[in-house]
Design a protein around this motif. Structure first.
Motif, PDB file in Angstrom:
ATOM      1  N   MET A 105       0.856  -1.167   0.000  1.00  0.00           N
ATOM      2  CA  MET A 105       0.000   0.000   0.000  1.00  0.00           C
ATOM      3  C   MET A 105       0.906   1.236   0.000  1.00  0.00           C
ATOM      4  SD  MET A 105      -3.040   1.159   2.675  1.00  0.00           S
ATOM      5  CE  MET A 105      -3.466  -0.501   3.032  1.00  0.00           C
ATOM      6  N   ILE A 106       0.578   2.165  -0.840  1.00  0.00           N
ATOM      7  CA  ILE A 106       1.355   3.397  -0.966  1.00  0.00           C
ATOM      8  C   ILE A 106       0.906   4.393   0.104  1.00  0.00           C
ATOM      9  CG2 ILE A 106       1.889   5.335  -2.488  1.00  0.00           C
ATOM     10  CD1 ILE A 106       1.269   3.465  -4.847  1.00  0.00           C
ATOM     11  N   SER A 107       1.874   5.024   0.767  1.00  0.00           N
ATOM     12  CA  SER A 107       1.567   6.058   1.754  1.00  0.00           C
ATOM     13  C   SER A 107       1.822   7.433   1.142  1.00  0.00           C
ATOM     14  CB  SER A 107       2.445   5.894   2.993  1.00  0.00           C
ATOM     15  OG  SER A 107       2.111   4.728   3.691  1.00  0.00           O
ATOM     16  N   ILE A 108       0.886   8.341   1.394  1.00  0.00           N
ATOM     17  CA  ILE A 108       0.943   9.688   0.827  1.00  0.00           C
ATOM     18  C   ILE A 108       0.564  10.691   1.916  1.00  0.00           C
ATOM     19  CG2 ILE A 108      -0.093  11.232  -0.881  1.00  0.00           C
ATOM     20  CD1 ILE A 108      -0.739   8.621  -2.449  1.00  0.00           C
ATOM     21  N   LYS A 109       1.247  11.816   1.933  1.00  0.00           N
ATOM     22  CA  LYS A 109       0.881  12.877   2.874  1.00  0.00           C
ATOM     23  C   LYS A 109      -0.481  13.428   2.474  1.00  0.00           C
ATOM     24  CE  LYS A 109       5.614  14.306   3.696  1.00  0.00           C
ATOM     25  NZ  LYS A 109       6.597  15.388   3.510  1.00  0.00           N
ATOM     26  N   SER A 110      -1.313  13.702   3.466  1.00  0.00           N
ATOM     27  CA  SER A 110      -2.660  14.230   3.208  1.00  0.00           C
ATOM     28  C   SER A 110      -2.616  15.492   2.355  1.00  0.00           C
ATOM     29  CB  SER A 110      -3.387  14.520   4.519  1.00  0.00           C
ATOM     30  OG  SER A 110      -3.607  13.336   5.231  1.00  0.00           O
ATOM     31  N   ASP A 111      -1.653  16.373   2.646  1.00  0.00           N
ATOM     32  CA  ASP A 111      -1.532  17.621   1.872  1.00  0.00           C
ATOM     33  C   ASP A 111      -1.207  17.341   0.412  1.00  0.00           C
ATOM     34  OD1 ASP A 111      -2.063  19.049   4.166  1.00  0.00           O
ATOM     35  OD2 ASP A 111       0.058  19.432   4.619  1.00  0.00           O
ATOM     36  N   ASP A 112      -0.313  16.356   0.169  1.00  0.00           N
ATOM     37  CA  ASP A 112       0.028  15.995  -1.211  1.00  0.00           C
ATOM     38  C   ASP A 112      -1.192  15.431  -1.936  1.00  0.00           C
ATOM     39  OD1 ASP A 112       2.621  16.809  -0.822  1.00  0.00           O
ATOM     40  OD2 ASP A 112       3.388  14.783  -0.451  1.00  0.00           O
ATOM     41  N   PHE A 113      -1.982  14.641  -1.217  1.00  0.00           N
ATOM     42  CA  PHE A 113      -3.190  14.066  -1.815  1.00  0.00           C
ATOM     43  C   PHE A 113      -4.146  15.183  -2.228  1.00  0.00           C
ATOM     44  CE2 PHE A 113      -7.519  12.410  -1.523  1.00  0.00           C
ATOM     45  CZ  PHE A 113      -7.446  11.330  -2.403  1.00  0.00           C
ATOM     46  N   SER A 114      -4.351  16.136  -1.342  1.00  0.00           N
ATOM     47  CA  SER A 114      -5.278  17.241  -1.631  1.00  0.00           C
ATOM     48  C   SER A 114      -4.836  18.059  -2.841  1.00  0.00           C
ATOM     49  CB  SER A 114      -5.401  18.165  -0.419  1.00  0.00           C
ATOM     50  OG  SER A 114      -5.938  17.464   0.671  1.00  0.00           O
ATOM     51  N   SER A 115      -3.544  18.324  -2.910  1.00  0.00           N
ATOM     52  CA  SER A 115      -3.071  19.184  -3.998  1.00  0.00           C
ATOM     53  C   SER A 115      -2.881  18.443  -5.325  1.00  0.00           C
ATOM     54  CB  SER A 115      -1.770  19.879  -3.590  1.00  0.00           C
ATOM     55  OG  SER A 115      -0.776  18.927  -3.289  1.00  0.00           O
ATOM     56  N   ASN A 116      -2.903  17.104  -5.303  1.00  0.00           N
ATOM     57  CA  ASN A 116      -2.725  16.301  -6.519  1.00  0.00           C
ATOM     58  C   ASN A 116      -3.823  15.255  -6.659  1.00  0.00           C
ATOM     59  OD1 ASN A 116       0.013  17.260  -7.458  1.00  0.00           O
ATOM     60  ND2 ASN A 116       0.487  16.651  -5.361  1.00  0.00           N
ATOM     61  N   TYR A 117      -5.022  15.639  -6.301  1.00  0.00           N
ATOM     62  CA  TYR A 117      -6.152  14.709  -6.251  1.00  0.00           C
ATOM     63  C   TYR A 117      -6.303  13.892  -7.532  1.00  0.00           C
ATOM     64  CZ  TYR A 117     -10.969  13.042  -5.950  1.00  0.00           C
ATOM     65  OH  TYR A 117     -12.083  12.255  -5.947  1.00  0.00           O
ATOM     66  N   ASP A 118      -6.338  14.540  -8.689  1.00  0.00           N
ATOM     67  CA  ASP A 118      -6.554  13.831  -9.956  1.00  0.00           C
ATOM     68  C   ASP A 118      -5.478  12.788 -10.222  1.00  0.00           C
ATOM     69  OD1 ASP A 118      -8.888  15.231 -10.497  1.00  0.00           O
ATOM     70  OD2 ASP A 118      -7.826  16.811 -11.585  1.00  0.00           O
ATOM     71  N   LEU A 119      -4.253  13.094  -9.885  1.00  0.00           N
ATOM     72  CA  LEU A 119      -3.149  12.158 -10.065  1.00  0.00           C
ATOM     73  C   LEU A 119      -3.363  10.896  -9.220  1.00  0.00           C
ATOM     74  CD1 LEU A 119      -0.236  11.497 -11.083  1.00  0.00           C
ATOM     75  CD2 LEU A 119       0.559  12.619  -8.997  1.00  0.00           C
ATOM     76  N   PHE A 120      -3.766  11.079  -7.977  1.00  0.00           N
ATOM     77  CA  PHE A 120      -3.938   9.935  -7.094  1.00  0.00           C
ATOM     78  C   PHE A 120      -5.202   9.141  -7.422  1.00  0.00           C
ATOM     79  CE2 PHE A 120      -1.052  12.584  -4.470  1.00  0.00           C
ATOM     80  CZ  PHE A 120       0.030  11.718  -4.536  1.00  0.00           C
ATOM     81  N   VAL A 121      -6.220   9.803  -7.945  1.00  0.00           N
ATOM     82  CA  VAL A 121      -7.407   9.090  -8.419  1.00  0.00           C
ATOM     83  C   VAL A 121      -7.002   8.149  -9.551  1.00  0.00           C
ATOM     84  CG1 VAL A 121      -9.587   9.351  -9.685  1.00  0.00           C
ATOM     85  CG2 VAL A 121      -9.109  10.794  -7.700  1.00  0.00           C
ATOM     86  N   LYS A 122      -6.209   8.649 -10.471  1.00  0.00           N
ATOM     87  CA  LYS A 122      -5.720   7.839 -11.592  1.00  0.00           C
ATOM     88  C   LYS A 122      -4.867   6.673 -11.084  1.00  0.00           C
ATOM     89  CE  LYS A 122      -5.678   7.479 -16.049  1.00  0.00           C
ATOM     90  NZ  LYS A 122      -6.900   7.156 -16.756  1.00  0.00           N
ATOM     91  N   LEU A 123      -4.015   6.936 -10.106  1.00  0.00           N
ATOM     92  CA  LEU A 123      -3.182   5.889  -9.527  1.00  0.00           C
ATOM     93  C   LEU A 123      -4.040   4.777  -8.916  1.00  0.00           C
ATOM     94  CD1 LEU A 123      -0.322   4.893  -8.817  1.00  0.00           C
ATOM     95  CD2 LEU A 123      -0.508   6.215  -6.692  1.00  0.00           C
TER      96      LEU A 123
END
Length: 89
Positions: free
Chosen positions: A1-19
């Motif tokens: 499972m990939i771990s991501i900072k909440s702030d990074d997720f918020s600012s790159n939402y579309d990228l992480f949705v695609k991931l």
């Protein structure tokens, strides 16, 4: 499972949705270095939920009981398997 900072997720939402769509794996969001939430694609969630529901029903089956009293009918089992196969296409 990939771990991501909440702030990074918020600012790159579309990228992480695609991931999530590509990997069909959940993402662990961290806040201040600690696990905070897990995010999963809706389609993947539904597929996993169906698998867990099926597993629970299968666990209720007792081999020494007739089919009609095992907690799931053979017809229901067939329907679940068909739904799971359709979800994987």
């Amino acid at each position: 499972m990939i771990s991501i900072k909440s702030d990074d997720f918020s600012s790159n939402y579309d990228l992480f949705v695609k991931l999530c769509e590509i990997t069909a794996e959940p993402l662990r969001l961290t806040k201040e270095g600690c696990p905070d939430m897990v995010v999963i694609n809706a389609e993947t969630y539904e597929r996993r939920k169906k698998m867990l529901d099926l597993r629970e029903k299968l666990l209720r089956i007792n081999e020494d009981q007739p089919l009609s009293t095992r907690g799931i009918s053979l017809e229901e089992l067939g329907k679940y398997i068909d739904e799971l196969e359709k979800g994987e296409e």
